[in-house]
Write a protein that holds these residues in place. Structure first.
Motif, PDB file in Angstrom:
ATOM      1  N   ASP A 172      -8.582  -8.825  38.397  1.00 23.39           N
ATOM      2  CA  ASP A 172      -9.259  -7.577  38.026  1.00 23.39           C
ATOM      3  C   ASP A 172      -8.515  -6.801  36.929  1.00 23.39           C
ATOM      4  O   ASP A 172      -9.041  -5.832  36.389  1.00 23.39           O
ATOM      5  N   PHE A 173      -7.314  -7.234  36.543  1.00 23.94           N
ATOM      6  CA  PHE A 173      -6.583  -6.616  35.440  1.00 23.94           C
ATOM      7  C   PHE A 173      -6.482  -7.544  34.236  1.00 23.94           C
ATOM      8  O   PHE A 173      -5.875  -7.196  33.224  1.00 23.94           O
ATOM      9  N   TYR A 174      -7.059  -8.723  34.318  1.00 20.41           N
ATOM     10  CA  TYR A 174      -6.942  -9.727  33.261  1.00 20.41           C
ATOM     11  C   TYR A 174      -7.477  -9.216  31.918  1.00 20.41           C
ATOM     12  O   TYR A 174      -6.797  -9.324  30.893  1.00 20.41           O
ATOM     13  N   ASN A 175      -8.687  -8.675  31.911  1.00 20.72           N
ATOM     14  CA  ASN A 175      -9.265  -8.211  30.636  1.00 20.72           C
ATOM     15  C   ASN A 175      -8.409  -7.114  30.012  1.00 20.72           C
ATOM     16  O   ASN A 175      -8.202  -7.111  28.794  1.00 20.72           O
ATOM     17  N   GLU A 176      -7.896  -6.199  30.826  1.00 18.16           N
ATOM     18  CA  GLU A 176      -7.038  -5.140  30.286  1.00 18.16           C
ATOM     19  C   GLU A 176      -5.753  -5.739  29.721  1.00 18.16           C
ATOM     20  O   GLU A 176      -5.259  -5.295  28.683  1.00 18.16           O
ATOM     21  N   PHE A 177      -5.213  -6.753  30.373  1.00 17.62           N
ATOM     22  CA  PHE A 177      -4.017  -7.419  29.865  1.00 17.62           C
ATOM     23  C   PHE A 177      -4.296  -8.053  28.496  1.00 17.62           C
ATOM     24  O   PHE A 177      -3.518  -7.886  27.557  1.00 17.62           O
ATOM     25  N   ILE A 178      -5.408  -8.755  28.377  1.00 12.13           N
ATOM     26  CA  ILE A 178      -5.769  -9.394  27.109  1.00 12.13           C
ATOM     27  C   ILE A 178      -5.971  -8.333  26.023  1.00 12.13           C
ATOM     28  O   ILE A 178      -5.518  -8.501  24.881  1.00 12.13           O
ATOM     29  N   ILE A 179      -6.605  -7.237  26.360  1.00  8.94           N
ATOM     30  CA  ILE A 179      -6.807  -6.149  25.391  1.00  8.94           C
ATOM     31  C   ILE A 179      -5.467  -5.587  24.928  1.00  8.94           C
ATOM     32  O   ILE A 179      -5.270  -5.310  23.743  1.00  8.94           O
ATOM     33  N   GLN A 180      -4.527  -5.437  25.858  1.00 17.43           N
ATOM     34  CA  GLN A 180      -3.208  -4.923  25.484  1.00 17.43           C
ATOM     35  C   GLN A 180      -2.457  -5.906  24.578  1.00 17.43           C
ATOM     36  O   GLN A 180      -1.761  -5.488  23.645  1.00 17.43           O
ATOM     37  N   LEU A 181      -2.592  -7.205  24.829  1.00 16.16           N
ATOM     38  CA  LEU A 181      -1.996  -8.184  23.923  1.00 16.16           C
ATOM     39  C   LEU A 181      -2.573  -8.023  22.516  1.00 16.16           C
ATOM     40  O   LEU A 181      -1.844  -8.075  21.526  1.00 16.16           O
ATOM     41  N   PHE A 182      -3.886  -7.806  22.440  1.00 11.82           N
ATOM     42  CA  PHE A 182      -4.544  -7.606  21.154  1.00 11.82           C
ATOM     43  C   PHE A 182      -4.046  -6.322  20.480  1.00 11.82           C
ATOM     44  O   PHE A 182      -3.718  -6.317  19.295  1.00 11.82           O
ATOM     45  N   ARG A 183      -3.974  -5.249  21.246  1.00 16.25           N
ATOM     46  CA  ARG A 183      -3.532  -3.962  20.688  1.00 16.25           C
ATOM     47  C   ARG A 183      -2.118  -4.030  20.127  1.00 16.25           C
ATOM     48  O   ARG A 183      -1.793  -3.326  19.163  1.00 16.25           O
ATOM     49  N   GLN A 184      -1.290  -4.890  20.716  1.00 13.95           N
ATOM     50  CA  GLN A 184       0.095  -5.016  20.256  1.00 13.95           C
ATOM     51  C   GLN A 184       0.281  -6.113  19.210  1.00 13.95           C
ATOM     52  O   GLN A 184       1.402  -6.467  18.857  1.00 13.95           O
ATOM     53  N   GLY A 185      -0.820  -6.666  18.716  1.00 13.96           N
ATOM     54  CA  GLY A 185      -0.752  -7.623  17.624  1.00 13.96           C
ATOM     55  C   GLY A 185      -0.380  -9.041  18.035  1.00 13.96           C
ATOM     56  O   GLY A 185      -0.062  -9.861  17.179  1.00 13.96           O
ATOM     57  N   LEU A 186      -0.417  -9.332  19.332  1.00 18.28           N
ATOM     58  CA  LEU A 186      -0.090 -10.683  19.789  1.00 18.28           C
ATOM     59  C   LEU A 186      -1.311 -11.604  19.736  1.00 18.28           C
ATOM     60  O   LEU A 186      -1.150 -12.824  19.695  1.00 18.28           O
ATOM     61  N   LEU A 187      -2.502 -11.045  19.741  1.00 20.56           N
ATOM     62  CA  LEU A 187      -3.742 -11.809  19.596  1.00 20.56           C
ATOM     63  C   LEU A 187      -4.428 -11.371  18.309  1.00 20.56           C
ATOM     64  O   LEU A 187      -4.357 -10.205  17.917  1.00 20.56           O
ATOM     65  N   LYS A 188      -5.132 -12.311  17.676  1.00 23.79           N
ATOM     66  CA  LYS A 188      -5.872 -11.996  16.449  1.00 23.79           C
ATOM     67  C   LYS A 188      -7.320 -11.643  16.721  1.00 23.79           C
ATOM     68  O   LYS A 188      -7.933 -10.908  15.948  1.00 23.79           O
ATOM     69  N   GLU A 189      -7.881 -12.183  17.803  1.00 26.10           N
ATOM     70  CA  GLU A 189      -9.313 -12.014  18.084  1.00 26.10           C
ATOM     71  C   GLU A 189      -9.563 -12.187  19.571  1.00 26.10           C
ATOM     72  O   GLU A 189      -8.922 -13.006  20.234  1.00 26.10           O
ATOM     73  N   ILE A 190     -10.494 -11.395  20.108  1.00 25.19           N
ATOM     74  CA  ILE A 190     -10.954 -11.525  21.491  1.00 25.19           C
ATOM     75  C   ILE A 190     -12.466 -11.543  21.473  1.00 25.19           C
ATOM     76  O   ILE A 190     -13.089 -10.790  20.714  1.00 25.19           O
ATOM     77  N   LYS A 191     -13.057 -12.407  22.325  1.00 23.08           N
ATOM     78  CA  LYS A 191     -14.506 -12.338  22.501  1.00 23.08           C
ATOM     79  C   LYS A 191     -14.848 -12.762  23.924  1.00 23.08           C
ATOM     80  O   LYS A 191     -14.144 -13.548  24.544  1.00 23.08           O
ATOM     81  N   TRP A 192     -15.921 -12.172  24.422  1.00 21.64           N
ATOM     82  CA  TRP A 192     -16.417 -12.491  25.748  1.00 21.64           C
ATOM     83  C   TRP A 192     -17.699 -13.293  25.586  1.00 21.64           C
ATOM     84  O   TRP A 192     -18.618 -12.867  24.890  1.00 21.64           O
ATOM     85  N   VAL A 193     -17.730 -14.471  26.199  1.00 25.02           N
ATOM     86  CA  VAL A 193     -18.901 -15.359  26.055  1.00 25.02           C
ATOM     87  C   VAL A 193     -19.503 -15.640  27.405  1.00 25.02           C
ATOM     88  O   VAL A 193     -18.907 -15.515  28.427  1.00 25.02           O
TER      89      VAL A 193
END
Length: 92
Positions: free
Chosen positions: A71-92
């Motif tokens: 239940d915290f996974y999406n927030e974790f992924i968003i935080q990785l993105f916000r800190q520049g560790l991810l280039k792109e996120i998408k939900w399919v």
């Protein structure tokens, strides 16, 4: 809904394993300059009132094991993105 993301494979490696109600994420930082970014992700979760949302384990050679409640996974992924560790996120 499934989460997909992209990151620079020259800077880090990420693998995920589902483990019951948790997702275990292994991150290896090839560029050690990214430590401060990953620390900001950890700090974000340390500042909330939920103790069991995420667990960080630091290993030698810039390797991190992170256990995230589903239940915290999406927030974790968003935080990785916000800190520049991810280039792109998408939900399919």
């Amino acid at each position: 809904m499934k989460t997909e993301y992209k990151y620079n494979e020259q800077l880090l490696e990420i693998t995920e394993t589902v483990n019951g109600n948790d997702i275990e994420i292994s991150i290896t930082l090839i560029d050690s300059e990214l430590k401060k970014n990953l620390k900001k992700v950890r700090d974000f979760f340390d500042e909330n009132d939920v103790i069991s949302d995420i667990y960080f384990y630091i290993h030698p050679n810039n390797k991190y094991q992170i256990i995230v409640r589903k239940d915290f996974y999406n927030e974790f992924i968003i935080q990785l993105f916000r800190q520049g560790l991810l280039k792109e996120i998408k939900w399919v």
